[in-house]
Design an enzyme around this catalytic site. Structure first.
Site, PDB file in Angstrom:
ATOM      1  N   ARG A   1       0.809  -1.226   0.000  1.00 32.36           N
ATOM      2  CA  ARG A   1       0.000   0.000   0.000  1.00 32.36           C
ATOM      3  C   ARG A   1       0.837   1.268   0.000  1.00 32.36           C
ATOM      4  O   ARG A   1       0.381   2.317  -0.402  1.00 32.36           O
ATOM      5  CB  ARG A   1      -0.873   0.012   1.259  1.00 32.36           C
ATOM      6  CG  ARG A   1      -2.257  -0.513   0.980  1.00 32.36           C
ATOM      7  CD  ARG A   1      -3.069  -0.479   2.221  1.00 32.36           C
ATOM      8  NE  ARG A   1      -2.557  -1.495   3.146  1.00 32.36           N
ATOM      9  CZ  ARG A   1      -3.203  -1.922   4.215  1.00 32.36           C
ATOM     10  NH1 ARG A   1      -4.363  -1.408   4.517  1.00 32.36           N
ATOM     11  NH2 ARG A   1      -2.699  -2.853   4.986  1.00 32.36           N
TER      12      ARG A   1
ATOM     13  N   LYS B   1       1.863 -19.072   7.028  1.00 32.56           N
ATOM     14  CA  LYS B   1       1.201 -19.446   8.268  1.00 32.56           C
ATOM     15  C   LYS B   1       0.719 -18.163   8.942  1.00 32.56           C
ATOM     16  O   LYS B   1       1.350 -17.140   8.724  1.00 32.56           O
ATOM     17  CB  LYS B   1       2.237 -20.206   9.074  1.00 32.56           C
ATOM     18  CG  LYS B   1       2.197 -20.020  10.559  1.00 32.56           C
ATOM     19  CD  LYS B   1       3.242 -20.838  11.234  1.00 32.56           C
ATOM     20  CE  LYS B   1       2.994 -20.865  12.701  1.00 32.56           C
ATOM     21  NZ  LYS B   1       3.306 -19.652  13.416  1.00 32.56           N
TER      22      LYS B   1
ATOM     23  N   HIS C   1       7.682 -22.900   7.684  1.00 30.38           N
ATOM     24  CA  HIS C   1       9.104 -22.616   7.458  1.00 30.38           C
ATOM     25  C   HIS C   1      10.022 -23.658   8.119  1.00 30.38           C
ATOM     26  O   HIS C   1      11.198 -23.721   7.800  1.00 30.38           O
ATOM     27  CB  HIS C   1       9.458 -21.182   7.871  1.00 30.38           C
ATOM     28  CG  HIS C   1       9.661 -20.992   9.337  1.00 30.38           C
ATOM     29  ND1 HIS C   1       8.632 -20.771  10.215  1.00 30.38           N
ATOM     30  CD2 HIS C   1      10.790 -21.008  10.100  1.00 30.38           C
ATOM     31  CE1 HIS C   1       9.112 -20.644  11.440  1.00 30.38           C
ATOM     32  NE2 HIS C   1      10.420 -20.783  11.399  1.00 30.38           N
TER      33      HIS C   1
ATOM     34  N   LYS D   1      14.192 -25.875   6.904  1.00 30.81           N
ATOM     35  CA  LYS D   1      15.435 -26.055   7.660  1.00 30.81           C
ATOM     36  C   LYS D   1      16.118 -27.357   7.210  1.00 30.81           C
ATOM     37  O   LYS D   1      15.477 -28.411   7.151  1.00 30.81           O
ATOM     38  CB  LYS D   1      15.131 -26.146   9.171  1.00 30.81           C
ATOM     39  CG  LYS D   1      14.544 -24.860   9.750  1.00 30.81           C
ATOM     40  CD  LYS D   1      14.299 -25.001  11.246  1.00 30.81           C
ATOM     41  CE  LYS D   1      13.444 -23.874  11.792  1.00 30.81           C
ATOM     42  NZ  LYS D   1      14.124 -22.618  11.981  1.00 30.81           N
TER      43      LYS D   1
ATOM     44  N   GLU E   1      12.299 -21.705  23.215  1.00 27.86           N
ATOM     45  CA  GLU E   1      12.755 -20.393  22.742  1.00 27.86           C
ATOM     46  C   GLU E   1      13.120 -19.527  23.937  1.00 27.86           C
ATOM     47  O   GLU E   1      12.487 -19.627  24.992  1.00 27.86           O
ATOM     48  CB  GLU E   1      11.649 -19.703  21.955  1.00 27.86           C
ATOM     49  CG  GLU E   1      11.237 -20.453  20.706  1.00 27.86           C
ATOM     50  CD  GLU E   1      10.268 -19.629  19.868  1.00 27.86           C
ATOM     51  OE1 GLU E   1      10.726 -18.998  18.922  1.00 27.86           O
ATOM     52  OE2 GLU E   1       9.061 -19.621  20.197  1.00 27.86           O
TER      53      GLU E   1
ATOM     54  N   ASP F   1       0.186 -21.430  17.844  1.00 24.90           N
ATOM     55  CA  ASP F   1       1.320 -20.822  17.149  1.00 24.90           C
ATOM     56  C   ASP F   1       2.348 -21.864  16.701  1.00 24.90           C
ATOM     57  O   ASP F   1       2.997 -21.701  15.675  1.00 24.90           O
ATOM     58  CB  ASP F   1       1.972 -19.802  18.109  1.00 24.90           C
ATOM     59  CG  ASP F   1       3.023 -18.936  17.438  1.00 24.90           C
ATOM     60  OD1 ASP F   1       2.828 -18.582  16.261  1.00 24.90           O
ATOM     61  OD2 ASP F   1       4.044 -18.612  18.090  1.00 24.90           O
TER      62      ASP F   1
ATOM     63  N   HIS G   1       4.689 -26.424  13.356  1.00 27.32           N
ATOM     64  CA  HIS G   1       6.113 -26.760  13.477  1.00 27.32           C
ATOM     65  C   HIS G   1       6.367 -28.068  14.242  1.00 27.32           C
ATOM     66  O   HIS G   1       7.128 -28.922  13.800  1.00 27.32           O
ATOM     67  CB  HIS G   1       6.877 -25.622  14.152  1.00 27.32           C
ATOM     68  CG  HIS G   1       6.655 -24.286  13.517  1.00 27.32           C
ATOM     69  ND1 HIS G   1       6.419 -24.129  12.172  1.00 27.32           N
ATOM     70  CD2 HIS G   1       6.615 -23.033  14.033  1.00 27.32           C
ATOM     71  CE1 HIS G   1       6.263 -22.841  11.903  1.00 27.32           C
ATOM     72  NE2 HIS G   1       6.373 -22.161  13.018  1.00 27.32           N
TER      73      HIS G   1
ATOM     74  N   LYS H   1       8.004 -20.056  25.309  1.00 33.14           N
ATOM     75  CA  LYS H   1       8.774 -18.818  25.151  1.00 33.14           C
ATOM     76  C   LYS H   1       9.418 -18.456  26.484  1.00 33.14           C
ATOM     77  O   LYS H   1       8.971 -18.915  27.543  1.00 33.14           O
ATOM     78  CB  LYS H   1       7.842 -17.687  24.714  1.00 33.14           C
ATOM     79  CG  LYS H   1       7.199 -17.968  23.355  1.00 33.14           C
ATOM     80  CD  LYS H   1       7.284 -16.764  22.450  1.00 33.14           C
ATOM     81  CE  LYS H   1       6.662 -16.995  21.111  1.00 33.14           C
ATOM     82  NZ  LYS H   1       7.586 -17.452  20.079  1.00 33.14           N
TER      83      LYS H   1
END
Ligand code: BG6
Length: 490
Positions: free
Chosen positions: A50, A148, A178, A182, A216, A235, A240, A340
């Site tokens: 945009r 995703k 993704h 890997k 993570e 998520d 994954h 996380k």
């Protein structure tokens, strides 16, 4: 070794070309592909967004972000080659003018990349269809790459599939996860099916259990709005973690072809035993981080993060115990966890083998021996290791745990890689092996749906764990009650 050839001529249309994903991952991946000589001479990128940019300012913007990410390593010739092929189209995703302009500018092979918020996936595809932009002919293919998250639950994923399959055929759709970009994830299949020694023991007769960890250190950072409505389960798990699960547990495909591989992956997920209400309480753990320290740095509680509700019950950690009801895996639990703000960044698959059947060595009870364990280190260490027992030198027979390790860096030179190179290249050559078919996505949602439903109704809050820890204590209990333990996160 057969070297990859440049992809066929094509135009890559990137919706959301100035967004984070495009600047951080896609454009640098195109640069890396160009540097490896894998883009054809007749290659073009048309960025759609945009903002009030033109070809020149778009090129400058992309040059700046690619340089920043690749540090000093940008090769001027490669960059010049790519830059001349970058064009910009200022346009709204929902305006007919945008599609009119695309019709005027596109011919031959075209790849549409939807690097946009998910709310636009269906809308853009509907408009591409209405404008006749996805009709394939002898002159060229028309393919669409979708990022995703694909849906937020089973029903929304099915609705999105229904909508886009009204416009496109399945073979035109490339749904990205993704994790499949890997190398270490792709290697799971090579390890299992290119070697004769592992497959005979890869089953319930020899394997005690499997642990899959995606830990993570990052917290929710600036993604509070998205994350608070999403949570760790949606998520990370149906996408994954289930990639790691299916590649570890699938049967050998009849051929190394997209449909054969994807069918085997769906079969595994369909064999996962459904968790009913009571089993969710017993076999699914959710946690949320409170304040703590990650790598010496203070981290505020999840509930205090920007755009997160102060009484949020969204989980930032999830652990699951799953059973796969098929002949290969009956009775072998698969323990999954992800979270996380944990103690370390570590993605790994731990395959723990059963103990030797007999206490042959005097004074060394079989139970006292450490189990044989194969660890597929996915990231940040890229390695495969095998732990077993060996005799400790000396006059008495004593056994100690030892380890054999294959490190990627010892064998293969590391190439700059954002993880998207293979995926983009595969889409250009029409190889969908590393992409998700509709049934793969839906099978994943089907497994987690009962957990989502039970948690939505539950009045029990996620267990708090300090940032920088290994997660909530309840997750340890999940294994301890089976007489097992998580491998430490380090
Ligand atoms: C994304 C999730 O899909 O994957 C993020 O939305 C997560 O929350 C990321 O951090 C993890 O990817 P990687 O490649 O860093 O393991």
């Amino acid at each position: 070794m057969i070297e990859a050839k440049p992809a066929p001529p094509c135009t890559l249309v990137v919706f959301g070309a100035l967004g984070d994903l495009s600047r951080r991952l896609l454009m640098p991946a195109l640069y890396n592909l160009a540097h490896s000589g894998l883009l054809p001479d007749e290659f073009k990128v048309l960025g759609v967004a945009r903002r009030d940019f033109n070809d020149d300012t778009f090129r400058q913007e992309i040059a700046a972000s690619t340089r920043e990410l690749a540090a000093a390593d940008i090769d001027a010739d490669t960059w010049n080659w790519l830059e001349q092929r970058l064009d910009y189209l200022k346009g709204e995703f929902e305006s007919d003018d945008t599609y009119g302009e695309l019709t005027a500018r596109l011919d031959g092979n075209v790849l549409f990349y939807l690097a946009t918020p998910p709310a636009f996936f269906g809308k853009i595809i509907d408009r591409l269809g209405a404008a006749g932009l996805v009709e394939e002919s002898d002159d060229g293919f028309r393919r669409v790459i979708i990022e995703k998250p694909f849906g937020t639950d089973l029903e929304s994923a099915q609705a999105l599939d229904h909508e886009i399959l009204g416009v496109l055929t399945e073979s035109q759709i490339y749904r990205i996860d993704h994790y499949l970009g890997k190398e270490t994830v792709q290697n799971i299949m090579a390890l299992r099916f290119a070697n004769g020694i592992f497959e005979p023991v890869w089953n319930r007769d020899h394997i005690d259990h499997v642990q899959i960890t995606v830990a993570e250190t990052v917290g929710v950072e600036r993604r509070g709005k998205f994350y608070d409505a999403t949570g760790a389960l949606r998520d990370m798990v149906p996408n994954h973690l289930f990639q790691l699960l299916t590649l570890t547990a699938m049967e050998p495909p009849s051929r190394f072809e997209a449909d054969a591989v994807r069918s085997e992956k769906s079969k595994v997920l369909r064999a996962v035993r459904e968790l009913n209400g009571y089993e969710v309480t017993r076999n699914a753990v959710r946690g949320q981080y409170k304040a703590g320290k990650v790598a010496g740095q203070e981290v505020a509680a999840y509930r205090e993060s920007p755009d997160v509700s102060a009484d949020s019950t969204t989980e930032t950690y999830v652990a699951l115990k799953l059973e796969i009801d098929n002949w290969r895996w009956a009775g072998v639990p698969f323990y999954l966890r992800t979270g996380k703000a944990l103690a370390a960044r570590c993605t790994e698959i731990v395959v723990e083998f059963k103990h030797a059947p007999l206490a042959l060595f005097r004074d060394t009870a079989v139970e006292g021996l450490s189990a044989n364990t194969m660890i597929l280190h996915i990231q940040p260490n890229e390695a495969v290791s095998l732990e077993f027992s060996a005799k400790v030198p000396g006059p008495r027979v004593r056994l100690g745990a030892v380890e054999m390790t294959f490190n990627y860096r010892d064998y293969f030179s590391a190439k700059p890689n954002t993880g998207y190179e293979t995926l983009i290249y595969d889409c250009m050559i029409g190889d969908a092996t590393l992409f998700q078919r509709a049934d793969n996505i839906e099978a994943g949602w089907r497994v987690v749906q009962p957990v989502l439903d039970a948690w939505a109704k539950s009045t029990v809050e996620p267990q708090r764990y300090p940032a920088g820890s290994a997660g909530p204590g309840e997750a340890d209990m999940l294994l301890e009650r089976d007489g097992r333990q998580w491998r430490p996160i380090d």
